[in-house]
Design a protein around this motif. Structure first.
Motif, PDB file in Angstrom:
ATOM      1  N   LYS A 112     -48.771  37.461 -37.209  1.00 15.67           N
ATOM      2  CA  LYS A 112     -49.192  38.998 -36.868  1.00 15.67           C
ATOM      3  C   LYS A 112     -47.734  39.782 -36.889  1.00 15.67           C
ATOM      4  N   GLU A 113     -47.823  40.875 -37.049  1.00 15.15           N
ATOM      5  CA  GLU A 113     -46.555  41.664 -36.857  1.00 15.15           C
ATOM      6  C   GLU A 113     -46.706  42.214 -35.441  1.00 15.15           C
ATOM      7  N   THR A 114     -45.156  42.425 -34.911  1.00 11.77           N
ATOM      8  CA  THR A 114     -45.283  42.542 -33.389  1.00 11.77           C
ATOM      9  C   THR A 114     -44.210  43.248 -33.224  1.00 11.77           C
ATOM     10  N   GLY A 115     -43.773  44.073 -32.007  1.00 11.16           N
ATOM     11  CA  GLY A 115     -42.738  45.014 -31.523  1.00 11.16           C
ATOM     12  C   GLY A 115     -41.381  44.349 -31.606  1.00 11.16           C
ATOM     13  N   ILE A 116     -40.311  45.196 -31.518  1.00  8.81           N
ATOM     14  CA  ILE A 116     -38.906  44.692 -31.769  1.00  8.81           C
ATOM     15  C   ILE A 116     -38.419  44.167 -30.446  1.00  8.81           C
TER      16      ILE A 116
ATOM     17  N   LEU B 137     -27.486  42.598 -37.998  1.00  6.57           N
ATOM     18  CA  LEU B 137     -28.302  41.805 -37.141  1.00  6.57           C
ATOM     19  C   LEU B 137     -27.995  41.586 -35.548  1.00  6.57           C
ATOM     20  N   GLY B 138     -26.633  41.510 -35.597  1.00  2.46           N
ATOM     21  CA  GLY B 138     -26.263  41.314 -34.148  1.00  2.46           C
ATOM     22  C   GLY B 138     -26.689  42.392 -33.246  1.00  2.46           C
ATOM     23  N   LYS B 139     -26.499  43.748 -33.854  1.00  4.36           N
ATOM     24  CA  LYS B 139     -27.037  44.887 -33.153  1.00  4.36           C
ATOM     25  C   LYS B 139     -28.674  44.874 -32.903  1.00  4.36           C
ATOM     26  N   TRP B 140     -29.282  44.520 -33.886  1.00  8.90           N
ATOM     27  CA  TRP B 140     -30.792  44.307 -33.913  1.00  8.90           C
ATOM     28  C   TRP B 140     -31.035  43.194 -32.612  1.00  8.90           C
ATOM     29  N   LEU B 141     -30.076  42.246 -32.549  1.00 15.52           N
ATOM     30  CA  LEU B 141     -30.513  41.341 -31.581  1.00 15.52           C
ATOM     31  C   LEU B 141     -30.190  41.926 -30.129  1.00 15.52           C
TER      32      LEU B 141
END
Length: 415
Positions: free
Chosen positions: A19-23, A74-78
């Motif tokens: 299922k899709e979920t929040g960040i 990707l690091g900023k996303w993490l």
């Protein structure tokens, strides 16, 4: 209607148990995280023609500038997901391990630059802080290096190439396989070659390098489908999961236990693996999670351990499989209904933990055989040398003894 079709097509790329979920992570119960990401954009790992090397000044299988930028993002996303929980960089909080490739080592460094932006410049004009990245030799890296020598896994994969599923793929894409065999002058067009075909044309597409006149977007779409279907042959048997995915899963779950038991230290929170699409695919397959789209550049798998009020530890698995897109899905782990406890997961999946990986791979027996052959060879050589020495000595003795009984002068006894 069009929106519904698009949503339907999008959901078809997700595993059925997702299922899709929040960040943002639920940090109220979060205790420890493993992040496994694929390196960023790279040049082809294997060329279809030696002449193609001129297209790639960076070399073969090397991270590109765009690949480094993808990992930084990707690091900023993490950071968005875990930043408040992780805080600033601390040496006792995180540990980064990479496979021993330039592209994964550089990806780890770029990722860390995004995940832990420095508070102040390292030196005027250099807004960066060094963060250690650890690795180990490919030959001993059975967790992250898919091609680590394992004869039994190689034998099992050869069976996959001969399986009914593989035959079905050959039949489905017979025209495309025959076409590429002709255009690329491949006498024996095998399914295992399709990844290199896809990889080269995908890399060229990403870098705006013109394709041959016979390649077009419609044909490339078929190649992409072929690549994803062939990729599903990987890690989809019990033996392959145990020998190619089980070692990493065991390490991850045992580290969760070490965190609970206090063996990692109070501040330990985050362990990352900078690796490959095959690393993520093998781990997902060992969890029992099957995918339709093979892991893309600069995407990651997140395995989180949460601590509930009753001290129970539960495991949650998330997957970000879109490059530079926020979309995150959560998987339900087959056979372990939510909330999936660490204990239940260990009971269910310990069958994939090799008791002795080298022995199960057939490496120990091979070593013993080679050792015996060497010993036998040395023993044989020693015996032969000794025998020749003794024979030579015997011959010399006989020769000396014979000469001693013959007079130097031929004297006539009658005189």
């Amino acid at each position: 209607m069009l929106l519904l079709l698009l949503l339907s097509a999008s959901s078809s790329t997700m595993a059925s148990n997702s299922k899709e979920t929040g960040i943002r992570a639920d940090t109220s119960t979060l205790e420890y995280v493993h992040s496994i990401w694929r390196h960023g954009d790279r040049t082809p790992a294997e060329l279809l023609s030696l002449e193609d090397i001129r297209k790639w000044p960076e070399g073969i299988g090397e991270l590109t500038e765009e690949g480094a930028a993808q990992q930084y993002r990707l690091g900023k996303w993490l950071r968005r997901r875990y930043g408040e929980w992780l805080g600033d960089f601390r040496r006792d909080t995180i540990y980064i391990r990479s496979s021993d490739y330039n592209r994964t080592l550089m990806s780890a460094m770029a990722n860390m630059a995004g995940l832990f932006p420095p508070k102040r410049p390292l030196t005027p004009g250099i807004n960066w802080q060094p963060i250690p990245v650890h690795t180990r030799p490919k030959a001993t890296d059975k967790e992250l290096y898919e091609d680590a020598k394992c004869p039994m896994a190689e034998l099992e994969m050869s069976k996959q190439w001969k399986s009914k599923k593989a035959d079905g793929i050959r039949k489905k894409y017979a025209r495309e396989l025959a076409f590429f065999a002709e255009k690329l002058n491949l006498k024996n067009m095998e399914l295992k070659v399709t990844w290199a075909i896809y990889d080269n044309f995908f890399c060229e597409q990403q870098h705006n390098i013109p394709w041959p006149k016979w390649m077009n977007s419609t044909l490339f779409s078929r190649v992409t489908d072929l690549y994803n279907e062939v990729s599903q042959l990987d890690f989809h048997t019990e033996t392959l999961r145990r020998l190619r995915g089980g070692t990493l899963l065991e390490e991850i779950l045992n580290r969760f236990k070490d965190k609970i038991n206090g063996n990692l230290g109070e501040n330990a929170k985050f362990y990352a693996y900078s690796a490959h699409d095959s690393t993520i695919a093998a781990l997902l397959a060992t969890f029992g999670i099957f995918y339709e789209i093979y892991p893309k550049y600069a995407t990651c798998l997140l395995v989180e351990m949460h601590k509930l009020q009753n001290e129970t530890r539960i495991i949650r698995v998330f997957h970000k499989n879109e490059t530079d897109i926020d979309r995150l899905i959560e998987y339900s782990i087959p056979g372990c209904s939510p909330p999936c406890t660490l204990q239940k997961l260990l009971e269910d999946l310990s069958r994939y933990f090799p008791s002795d990986w080298e022995t199960e791979c057939g490496l120990t027996s091979n070593f013993e055989f080679v050792y015996l052959v060497i010993i036998f060879g040395l023993l044989t050589a020693t015996i032969c040398s000794s025998t020749m020495f003794l024979l030579e000595k015997y011959k010399k003795k006989q020769k000396f003894s014979g000469e001693d009984t013959v007079p130097m002068l031929n004297v006539d006894d009658s005189d």
